[in-house]
Design a protein around this motif. Structure first.
Motif, mmCIF file in Angstrom:
data_model
loop_
_atom_site.group_PDB
_atom_site.id
_atom_site.type_symbol
_atom_site.label_atom_id
_atom_site.label_comp_id
_atom_site.label_asym_id
_atom_site.label_seq_id
_atom_site.Cartn_x
_atom_site.Cartn_y
_atom_site.Cartn_z
ATOM 1 N N ALA A 53 0.829 -1.203 0.000
ATOM 2 C CA ALA A 53 0.000 0.000 0.000
ATOM 3 C C ALA A 53 0.862 1.251 0.000
ATOM 4 N N GLY A 54 1.940 1.235 0.780
ATOM 5 C CA GLY A 54 2.791 2.420 0.890
ATOM 6 C C GLY A 54 3.330 2.843 -0.460
ATOM 7 N N LEU A 55 3.853 1.847 -1.206
ATOM 8 C CA LEU A 55 4.427 2.134 -2.515
ATOM 9 C C LEU A 55 3.368 2.674 -3.469
ATOM 10 N N GLN A 56 2.185 2.050 -3.423
ATOM 11 C CA GLN A 56 1.101 2.518 -4.305
ATOM 12 C C GLN A 56 0.706 3.942 -3.964
ATOM 13 N N ILE A 57 0.614 4.226 -2.654
ATOM 14 C CA ILE A 57 0.196 5.573 -2.259
ATOM 15 C C ILE A 57 1.235 6.587 -2.719
ATOM 16 N N ILE A 58 2.513 6.233 -2.593
ATOM 17 C CA ILE A 58 3.561 7.169 -3.009
ATOM 18 C C ILE A 58 3.483 7.421 -4.509
ATOM 19 N N ALA A 59 3.279 6.351 -5.288
ATOM 20 C CA ALA A 59 3.182 6.518 -6.739
ATOM 21 C C ALA A 59 2.008 7.427 -7.083
ATOM 22 N N VAL A 60 0.865 7.159 -6.456
ATOM 23 C CA VAL A 60 -0.322 7.974 -6.727
ATOM 24 C C VAL A 60 -0.083 9.413 -6.280
ATOM 25 N N PHE A 62 2.698 11.132 -6.190
ATOM 26 C CA PHE A 62 3.496 11.876 -7.175
ATOM 27 C C PHE A 62 2.633 12.299 -8.353
ATOM 28 N N ALA A 63 1.782 11.370 -8.821
ATOM 29 C CA ALA A 63 0.910 11.714 -9.940
ATOM 30 C C ALA A 63 -0.006 12.869 -9.557
ATOM 31 N N VAL A 64 -0.565 12.809 -8.335
ATOM 32 C CA VAL A 64 -1.472 13.868 -7.870
ATOM 33 C C VAL A 64 -0.734 15.206 -7.815
ATOM 34 N N THR A 124 2.008 13.600 2.874
ATOM 35 C CA THR A 124 1.928 12.150 2.714
ATOM 36 C C THR A 124 3.262 11.600 2.210
ATOM 37 N N LEU A 125 3.836 12.263 1.213
ATOM 38 C CA LEU A 125 5.128 11.808 0.683
ATOM 39 C C LEU A 125 6.197 11.870 1.767
ATOM 40 N N TYR A 126 6.197 12.979 2.521
ATOM 41 C CA TYR A 126 7.209 13.179 3.558
ATOM 42 C C TYR A 126 7.146 12.074 4.609
ATOM 43 N N VAL A 127 5.909 11.680 4.960
ATOM 44 C CA VAL A 127 5.761 10.677 6.016
ATOM 45 C C VAL A 127 6.026 9.280 5.475
ATOM 46 N N LEU A 128 5.521 8.986 4.289
ATOM 47 C CA LEU A 128 5.535 7.592 3.832
ATOM 48 C C LEU A 128 6.847 7.157 3.182
ATOM 49 N N ILE A 194 -9.314 9.895 -4.616
ATOM 50 C CA ILE A 194 -10.203 8.938 -3.953
ATOM 51 C C ILE A 194 -9.480 7.605 -3.751
ATOM 52 N N ALA A 195 -8.724 7.181 -4.791
ATOM 53 C CA ALA A 195 -7.976 5.920 -4.680
ATOM 54 C C ALA A 195 -6.967 6.007 -3.540
ATOM 55 N N GLN A 196 -6.284 7.147 -3.449
ATOM 56 C CA GLN A 196 -5.248 7.312 -2.437
ATOM 57 C C GLN A 196 -5.841 7.195 -1.029
#
Lengths: 215, 216
Positions: A53-60, A62-64, A124-128, A194-196
């Motif tokens: 999940a962490g990796l997916q959230i980070i990828a999303v 960056f896109a956001v 989110t990026l900073y924390v994850l 919403i996905a994030q």
């Protein structure tokens, strides 16, 4: 840990999880990846870990981040009626309230649709990122995540997107409308935000912030 | 997840002598002041919660009155200038035959805000007085109010988009009216009011409520 003297013997506080919504206490058993633990009384999701999940959230995230910057800058809607044209960006829309006390409304709108979503992504990026890389948690990661969670209800990008649809319906028969690049960026942005939020298991983040890997 | 009791007999953290952090769900001994994990102030039941709910609620209601009296949009076309309030605009649309759009506007800008005021007031009263509505239903009501709250800002965003977009020099222009600022304030105060409500109070057994049997 404080003393447990006045609590049931054998019941360690670390074994408890409490529903923040209805105060029901449960003995904690970590659900497997893809499973979710729900409060049996009010059905709030308490823990819902996902694999990677962490990796997916980070990828999303960056896109956001790129989409927010792009969507704020590029023209977003264009209007054409009897030779008069006008193109607006999201910042123009946010700053539409001008003059006198309306300026506060402008600032609030800009904050709700651009700056708060932007700050949440950065936090989110900073924390994850350190967590996902198995590094010690970033300095001030806990207040950063706290701030990000506190901002959650005030991040209104998706509501603004639906607002665009309503505005389009209202003007559609008065003038020709065109969509700028920012319109499509904003559409994708809404889905990603919403996905994030649905990938993020808050409990897992708090747990990792409390028990950082020390390697 | 294993319950600390059976599903018919769920024990609250307070009954266990534990106070839980509402932000990160960690449990602490009753009387702990701050969550050691995330730093949130801990309060088993916040005694000031209802006062904050009512304070924000009153502000929300007060702001909602000028939101309906002042014009929301100011439309200038070639020959005429027009100012319409929320209800006035909907009535005008209905006169032109757009009953569907008029109904949506009335629903989103009048029925939903009034419904939220009613729901928050009902929830705040129901934790003090006896009520026929089950705890589960009240929890659902609370979640609906919290979810819908943010969506009321949509009116403001539509006004913002229209005012930025429809600026066609002499042909037509739309400008925001004073009502938009009061409407935005009303939405924000209503959101704060809903957030101030401590939903754990719904699940506490009130003296004389007799709702224990309706727990599940």
């Amino acid at each position: 840990m404080k003393d447990f003297a006045d609590i049931e013997p054998g019941l360690a506080l670390d074994d408890l999880i409490v529903c923040p919504q209805c105060d029901a206490a449960y003995r904690f058993k970590k659900p497997g990846n893809g499973e979710r633990a729900q409060c049996q009384r009010c059905h709030k999701t308490l823990v819902a870990p996902r694999r990677n999940a962490g990796l997916q959230i980070i990828a999303v995230a960056f896109a956001v981040l790129f989409l927010i910057v792009g969507a704020a800058y590029f023209p977003f809607l264009t209007i054409d009626a009897a030779g008069n044209t006008n193109a607006v960006s999201i910042l123009d829309a946010a700053l539409a309230f001008s003059g006198g006390p309306m300026i506060f409304l402008s600032l609030a709108t800009a904050a709700l649709i651009i700056f708060i979503p932007l700050v949440r992504v950065l936090l989110t990026l900073y924390v994850l990122i350190p967590i996902v890389l198995d590094r010690p948690a970033a300095k001030y990661a806990i207040p950063a995540f706290r701030l990000s969670e506190a901002m959650r209800p005030w991040s209104m990008a998706e509501i603004f997107a639906i607002g665009c649809a309503v505005a389009l319906v209202k003007v559609a028969d008065l003038a020709n409308l065109g969509f700028g690049p920012a319109f499509w960026m904003f559409g994708i942005l809404v889905v990603l935000v919403i996905a994030q939020d649905s990938f993020m298991c808050k409990w897992s983040v708090w747990y990792r912030l409390e028990h950082p890997k020390t390697s | 997840m294993v319950s600390s009791g059976t599903s018919q007999n769920i024990v609250s953290a307070r009954e266990l002598g534990v106070v839980a952090c509402r932000r990160c769900t960690k449990a602490w001994p009753l009387g702990t002041e701050r969550c050691g994990r995330c730093g949130k102030a801990l309060e088993s039941r916040d005694p000031l919660s209802l006062q904050r709910v009512w304070a924000y609620w009153i502000m929300g209601v007060i702001c909602y009155i000028p939101a309906n009296l002042y014009p929301m949009l100011q439309t200038k076309t070639l020959f005429q200038s027009d100012e319409s309030t929320i209800i006035g605009g909907a009535v005008e649309l209905a006169h032109h035959g757009s009953f569907g759009v008029a109904a949506i506007i009335l629903f989103a800008s009048v029925v939903i805000p009034l419904g939220k005021f009613w729901a928050i007031a009902f929830l705040a009263i129901s934790v003090r007085e006896r009520t026929m509505v089950s705890k589960g239903m009240r929890q659902v009501l609370y979640e609906v109010v919290e979810y819908i709250g943010r969506w009321s800002m949509i009116d403001i965003f539509v006004v913002a988009i229209l005012s930025a977009l429809v600026q066609l020099k002499t042909l037509a222009s739309i400008n925001p009216g004073m009502a938009s600022i009061f409407f935005a304030l009303s939405v924000i105060f209503t959101m704060l009011s809903a957030q101030a409500f401590d939903s754990r109070m719904i699940w506490d057994v009130q003296a004389g409520n007799g709702a224990r049997s309706r727990d599940e």
